[in-house]
Design a protein around this motif. Sequence first.
Motif, PDB file in Angstrom:
ATOM      1  N   ALA A 193       0.668  -1.192  -0.009  1.00  0.00           N
ATOM      2  CA  ALA A 193      -0.132  -0.025  -0.032  1.00  0.00           C
ATOM      3  C   ALA A 193       0.805   1.441   0.038  1.00  0.00           C
ATOM      4  O   ALA A 193       0.552   2.229  -0.703  1.00  0.00           O
ATOM      5  N   GLN A 194       1.871   1.173   0.818  1.00  0.00           N
ATOM      6  CA  GLN A 194       2.665   2.475   0.766  1.00  0.00           C
ATOM      7  C   GLN A 194       3.401   2.742  -0.410  1.00  0.00           C
ATOM      8  O   GLN A 194       3.440   3.932  -0.718  1.00  0.00           O
ATOM      9  N   GLN A 195       3.788   1.715  -1.087  1.00  0.00           N
ATOM     10  CA  GLN A 195       4.605   1.984  -2.139  1.00  0.00           C
ATOM     11  C   GLN A 195       3.811   2.467  -3.495  1.00  0.00           C
ATOM     12  O   GLN A 195       3.811   3.349  -4.208  1.00  0.00           O
ATOM     13  N   VAL A 196       2.421   1.850  -3.609  1.00  0.00           N
ATOM     14  CA  VAL A 196       1.380   2.053  -4.493  1.00  0.00           C
ATOM     15  C   VAL A 196       0.937   3.565  -4.231  1.00  0.00           C
ATOM     16  O   VAL A 196       0.563   4.353  -5.246  1.00  0.00           O
ATOM     17  N   ALA A 197       0.872   3.912  -2.944  1.00  0.00           N
ATOM     18  CA  ALA A 197       0.281   5.118  -2.626  1.00  0.00           C
ATOM     19  C   ALA A 197       1.371   6.131  -3.156  1.00  0.00           C
ATOM     20  O   ALA A 197       1.057   7.362  -3.359  1.00  0.00           O
ATOM     21  N   ARG A 198       2.449   6.114  -3.171  1.00  0.00           N
ATOM     22  CA  ARG A 198       3.679   6.863  -3.883  1.00  0.00           C
ATOM     23  C   ARG A 198       3.645   6.949  -5.561  1.00  0.00           C
ATOM     24  O   ARG A 198       3.638   8.219  -6.131  1.00  0.00           O
ATOM     25  N   GLN A 199       3.395   5.929  -6.030  1.00  0.00           N
ATOM     26  CA  GLN A 199       3.365   5.700  -7.523  1.00  0.00           C
ATOM     27  C   GLN A 199       2.148   6.291  -8.217  1.00  0.00           C
ATOM     28  O   GLN A 199       2.011   6.540  -9.469  1.00  0.00           O
ATOM     29  N   ALA A 200       0.825   5.722  -7.584  1.00  0.00           N
ATOM     30  CA  ALA A 200      -0.467   5.886  -8.156  1.00  0.00           C
ATOM     31  C   ALA A 200      -0.719   7.550  -8.692  1.00  0.00           C
ATOM     32  O   ALA A 200      -1.291   7.554  -9.886  1.00  0.00           O
ATOM     33  N   PRO A 201      -0.506   8.519  -7.799  1.00  0.00           N
ATOM     34  CA  PRO A 201      -0.623   9.810  -8.414  1.00  0.00           C
ATOM     35  C   PRO A 201       0.176  10.099  -9.703  1.00  0.00           C
ATOM     36  O   PRO A 201      -0.435  10.712 -10.485  1.00  0.00           O
ATOM     37  N   ILE A 202       1.215   9.449  -9.840  1.00  0.00           N
ATOM     38  CA  ILE A 202       2.109   9.866 -10.753  1.00  0.00           C
ATOM     39  C   ILE A 202       1.516   9.188 -11.952  1.00  0.00           C
ATOM     40  O   ILE A 202       1.498   9.585 -12.966  1.00  0.00           O
ATOM     41  N   ALA A 203       1.026   7.930 -11.923  1.00  0.00           N
ATOM     42  CA  ALA A 203       0.581   7.195 -13.114  1.00  0.00           C
ATOM     43  C   ALA A 203      -0.746   7.839 -13.243  1.00  0.00           C
ATOM     44  O   ALA A 203      -0.948   7.730 -14.600  1.00  0.00           O
ATOM     45  N   LEU A 204      -1.397   8.346 -12.479  1.00  0.00           N
ATOM     46  CA  LEU A 204      -2.843   9.044 -12.892  1.00  0.00           C
ATOM     47  C   LEU A 204      -2.746  10.098 -13.601  1.00  0.00           C
ATOM     48  O   LEU A 204      -3.493  10.544 -14.627  1.00  0.00           O
ATOM     49  N   ALA A 205      -1.894  11.175 -13.214  1.00  0.00           N
ATOM     50  CA  ALA A 205      -1.476  12.586 -13.607  1.00  0.00           C
ATOM     51  C   ALA A 205      -0.052  12.819 -13.616  1.00  0.00           C
ATOM     52  O   ALA A 205       0.251  13.564 -12.779  1.00  0.00           O
ATOM     53  N   PRO A 206       0.435  12.499 -14.753  1.00  0.00           N
ATOM     54  CA  PRO A 206       2.062  12.561 -14.781  1.00  0.00           C
ATOM     55  C   PRO A 206       2.434  13.957 -14.724  1.00  0.00           C
ATOM     56  O   PRO A 206       1.626  14.975 -15.654  1.00  0.00           O
ATOM     57  N   GLY A 207       3.120  14.645 -13.995  1.00  0.00           N
ATOM     58  CA  GLY A 207       3.685  15.998 -13.855  1.00  0.00           C
ATOM     59  C   GLY A 207       2.543  16.721 -13.000  1.00  0.00           C
ATOM     60  O   GLY A 207       2.896  18.105 -12.759  1.00  0.00           O
ATOM     61  N   GLN A 208       1.516  16.301 -12.730  1.00  0.00           N
ATOM     62  CA  GLN A 208       0.539  17.002 -11.792  1.00  0.00           C
ATOM     63  C   GLN A 208       0.193  16.296 -10.600  1.00  0.00           C
ATOM     64  O   GLN A 208      -0.921  16.369  -9.970  1.00  0.00           O
ATOM     65  N   GLU A 209       1.218  15.348 -10.237  1.00  0.00           N
ATOM     66  CA  GLU A 209       0.528  14.467  -9.214  1.00  0.00           C
ATOM     67  C   GLU A 209       0.438  15.043  -7.779  1.00  0.00           C
ATOM     68  O   GLU A 209      -0.271  14.538  -6.802  1.00  0.00           O
ATOM     69  N   LYS A 210       1.041  16.142  -7.641  1.00  0.00           N
ATOM     70  CA  LYS A 210       1.060  17.156  -6.311  1.00  0.00           C
ATOM     71  C   LYS A 210      -0.488  17.468  -6.327  1.00  0.00           C
ATOM     72  O   LYS A 210      -0.943  17.893  -5.002  1.00  0.00           O
ATOM     73  N   SER A 211      -1.189  17.598  -7.343  1.00  0.00           N
ATOM     74  CA  SER A 211      -2.641  18.175  -7.180  1.00  0.00           C
ATOM     75  C   SER A 211      -3.538  17.035  -6.565  1.00  0.00           C
ATOM     76  O   SER A 211      -4.747  17.384  -6.274  1.00  0.00           O
ATOM     77  N   LEU A 212      -3.255  16.032  -6.555  1.00  0.00           N
ATOM     78  CA  LEU A 212      -4.081  14.831  -6.214  1.00  0.00           C
ATOM     79  C   LEU A 212      -3.890  14.594  -4.653  1.00  0.00           C
ATOM     80  O   LEU A 212      -2.742  14.799  -4.104  1.00  0.00           O
ATOM     81  N   THR A 213      -4.763  14.110  -3.977  1.00  0.00           N
ATOM     82  CA  THR A 213      -4.592  13.725  -2.642  1.00  0.00           C
ATOM     83  C   THR A 213      -4.824  12.437  -2.426  1.00  0.00           C
ATOM     84  O   THR A 213      -6.009  11.700  -2.783  1.00  0.00           O
ATOM     85  N   VAL A 214      -3.767  11.788  -1.718  1.00  0.00           N
ATOM     86  CA  VAL A 214      -3.736  10.250  -1.224  1.00  0.00           C
ATOM     87  C   VAL A 214      -4.089   9.989  -0.112  1.00  0.00           C
ATOM     88  O   VAL A 214      -3.585  10.627   0.936  1.00  0.00           O
ATOM     89  N   VAL A 215      -5.085   8.994   0.304  1.00  0.00           N
ATOM     90  CA  VAL A 215      -5.217   8.601   1.550  1.00  0.00           C
ATOM     91  C   VAL A 215      -4.545   7.112   1.528  1.00  0.00           C
ATOM     92  O   VAL A 215      -5.197   5.957   0.900  1.00  0.00           O
ATOM     93  N   ALA A 216      -3.768   6.893   2.538  1.00  0.00           N
ATOM     94  CA  ALA A 216      -2.996   5.464   2.459  1.00  0.00           C
ATOM     95  C   ALA A 216      -2.885   4.841   3.984  1.00  0.00           C
ATOM     96  O   ALA A 216      -2.951   5.909   4.979  1.00  0.00           O
ATOM     97  N   PRO A 217      -3.078   3.795   4.264  1.00  0.00           N
ATOM     98  CA  PRO A 217      -3.000   3.266   5.453  1.00  0.00           C
ATOM     99  C   PRO A 217      -1.903   3.498   6.360  1.00  0.00           C
ATOM    100  O   PRO A 217      -0.740   3.821   5.525  1.00  0.00           O
ATOM    101  N   ALA A 218      -1.828   3.384   7.706  1.00  0.00           N
ATOM    102  CA  ALA A 218      -0.710   3.522   8.497  1.00  0.00           C
ATOM    103  C   ALA A 218       0.278   2.610   8.258  1.00  0.00           C
ATOM    104  O   ALA A 218      -0.080   1.454   7.982  1.00  0.00           O
TER     105      ALA A 218
END
Length: 426
Positions: A261-286
């Motif tokens: 989950a932690q690794q996917v949480a870091r990579q998913a925004p980049i895969a969804l919106a390359p170059g604009q990943e910081k605009s997305l909000t990610v909720v990942a488990p502790a």
Amino acid sequence: MRLAVRTKTTPAHARTPAGGRTERPWMDPRDLWTEALAGVLARPVRSALTTLGTVLGIATLVITIGVASTAGNQIVGRFDALTATSVTVTVPPAPDGSDTKPLVDWSGTDAVRRLTGVESVAALADSATTNSIQVRSNDVKAPGDVSGQTLAVVAASADLPSGVRGAMAAGRFYDSGDIGRHAQVAVLGDQAARLLGISRVQDSPAVFFQGQSYTVIGILSGIKREQRLSTAVMLPPTTAADRLGLRDVTRVLVNTAMGAAQQVARQAPIALAPGQEKSLTVVAPADLSKARDGVQSDVNGLFLILGLVSLVVGAIGIANVTLVTVMERVGEIGLRRALGASRRQVAGQFLLESTTIGLLGGIVGAALGIAVVVCVAVFKQWTPVLDLGLAFGAPVAGALVGLLAGAYPSLRAARMEPVDALRAPS
């Protein structure tokens, strides 16, 4: 009374050193152990009752740590089953009246699906205007008839059932063919279907809202993520865009393998919106290791005091019985001293007796504690978690408790003078 005092076989001229002091006889360690064991077994009932305190203390410690580890592992395991493998990406809405390309489109989930550790992905679209829509199960308006149920209407990708960890209770979910044809079909959440009085889809029932009719082709139940969808109407993205204006993805639900989950949480925004990943909000488990440590620490801290109190009670019992034994065996101590036993030998015998009682209590307590942990795990259908270091260290802890508890009575026995001890009433 058996006295095992072994003297050195040295020449006569060597027995009296030049200083005039005679050399004390010494006791073989094997004889010392034999005497200590005989002293313990001489009063079996008293020794058993004395050992009981140490048994309870050691057993409590083993049970506490074993059950805490087992329960902590089970609690975290249940936490893992859903929360620890769920990642949610929230997409901000586009400004009103803007014709810019959305940050995430419906095909963007394909890039996330290719990430290592991803098991399923689903996309959702909703808005404030579609969260409360009057939905009817028929289009006949009779006098006094209720206008319908207020439900949420959302657009969802075809893989939503796996994304929310649900299952079809009736019919099927729409597929890529329905999406490509802009078919006016709908899938109801199980609660929404109950509110609308729809329990089967073989007769192609329809729902009506905002002047449009939609054929119900399935009922989705068992929703574990986004449980509010159980009271929602789900439409294909193309149909929702045409009829309700739901064009932009608002949330992406990602289910991952354990530990990814932690690794996917870091990579998913980049895969969804390359170059604009910081605009997305990610909720990942502790972090799972912190959760596991926290659970075990809380449970251990709660029950560890009980084990320590039991050990203290056991130590007091050993000290008390050893002291009583010393007072009962004053004559024996005086005779040993008169025959040449040193203070160290007398103290060593009583120390070894109390240590033996503690060791036996530790062995029995460890065995009892392990048995209880295994029985609890079997009863609860858990996987028992046992620390071998604890199992082998418990008897050592019991022996240490006995050693400390016998320190004062042993010193008191060693300080007795032979003449006073022999004169004492037996």
